[in-house]
Design an enzyme around this catalytic site. Structure first.
Site, PDB file in Angstrom:
ATOM      1  N   GLN A  51     -23.846 -10.606  12.945  1.00  0.00           N
ATOM      2  CA  GLN A  51     -25.199 -10.025  12.957  1.00  0.00           C
ATOM      3  C   GLN A  51     -25.673  -9.839  11.522  1.00  0.00           C
ATOM      4  O   GLN A  51     -25.618  -8.750  10.969  1.00  0.00           O
ATOM      5  CB  GLN A  51     -25.159  -8.684  13.707  1.00  0.00           C
ATOM      6  CG  GLN A  51     -26.497  -8.110  14.019  1.00  0.00           C
ATOM      7  CD  GLN A  51     -27.232  -8.913  15.076  1.00  0.00           C
ATOM      8  OE1 GLN A  51     -26.642  -9.429  15.998  1.00  0.00           O
ATOM      9  NE2 GLN A  51     -28.521  -9.009  14.911  1.00  0.00           N
ATOM     10  N   PHE A  52     -26.173 -10.911  10.921  1.00  0.00           N
ATOM     11  CA  PHE A  52     -26.583 -10.848   9.513  1.00  0.00           C
ATOM     12  C   PHE A  52     -27.754  -9.904   9.291  1.00  0.00           C
ATOM     13  O   PHE A  52     -27.938  -9.381   8.203  1.00  0.00           O
ATOM     14  CB  PHE A  52     -26.892 -12.238   8.963  1.00  0.00           C
ATOM     15  CG  PHE A  52     -28.173 -12.843   9.446  1.00  0.00           C
ATOM     16  CD1 PHE A  52     -29.319 -12.734   8.680  1.00  0.00           C
ATOM     17  CD2 PHE A  52     -28.228 -13.520  10.653  1.00  0.00           C
ATOM     18  CE1 PHE A  52     -30.514 -13.296   9.122  1.00  0.00           C
ATOM     19  CE2 PHE A  52     -29.401 -14.079  11.094  1.00  0.00           C
ATOM     20  CZ  PHE A  52     -30.558 -13.962  10.336  1.00  0.00           C
ATOM     21  N   THR A  53     -28.533  -9.626  10.319  1.00  0.00           N
ATOM     22  CA  THR A  53     -29.688  -8.745  10.142  1.00  0.00           C
ATOM     23  C   THR A  53     -29.285  -7.290   9.909  1.00  0.00           C
ATOM     24  O   THR A  53     -30.126  -6.475   9.523  1.00  0.00           O
ATOM     25  CB  THR A  53     -30.652  -8.835  11.338  1.00  0.00           C
ATOM     26  OG1 THR A  53     -29.957  -8.521  12.536  1.00  0.00           O
ATOM     27  CG2 THR A  53     -31.256 -10.235  11.433  1.00  0.00           C
TER      28      THR A  53
END
Length: 120
Positions: A51-53
Site C-alpha cells: 500500500q504505497f499510498t
C-alpha cells in the site's frame, strides 16, 4: 491484515525487524481479555497487501505527494523480503498482487489497529 507501505529510506534490516516485531506483538486477548498473545500464539496468519499510498504526504495542497514511497522495484524487493521474514517467524502469509488494483475486503473485528514507522 497488514497494509505495508515501503518508503524510499527503508532497508532490508527494516523489513526483517518489522516482521519479527509483528510476529511477536501481543495484540490478541487471552482468556481474561488481556492482550497477551501474538499471531504465532493464536496460530493466526497474515494477509500482506502493498500500500504505497500510506506514504502520502498531504501537508501541502490537495494532491497527495508520494515522493516518500520507494520506487516499484525497490518496494517489491522489500515487500517480498518482509513476507519471507514473517513466514520465517512461523506466520502463514498470503499476499496481494504487488502493484495491482485490488478490491480487498476487511472486517475489522476488534479494537486493535497499529501504525508501525521504522523511521521513528
Amino acid at each position: 491484515m497488514i497494509l505495508l507501505g515501503v518508503a524510499h529510506t527503508d532497508a532490508s534490516d527494516d523489513a526483517v525487524a518489522l516482521a519479527q516485531k509483528i510476529a511477536k506483538l501481543r495484540i490478541f486477548a487471552n482468556d481474561e481479555g488481556k492482550f497477551d498473545r501474538s499471531v504465532v500464539d493464536v496460530a493466526g496468519s497474515a494477509l500482506v497487501v502493498s500500500q504505497f499510498t500510506l506514504l502520502a504526504d498531504t501537508r501541502k495542497g490537495n494532491r497527495p505527494s508520494l515522493s516518500e514511497a520507494a520506487l516499484s522495484d525497490r518496494a517489491l524487493a522489500l515487500y517480498e523480503e518482509f513476507c519471507a521474514a514473517l513466514r520465517a517467524e512461523g506466520v502463514p502469509v498470503e499476499t496481494g498482487v504487488f502493484g495491482a488494483h485490488m478490491a480487498v475486503e476487511l472486517v475489522n473485528d476488534g479494537p486493535v489497529t497499529i501504525l508501525f514507522d521504522t523511521s521513528a
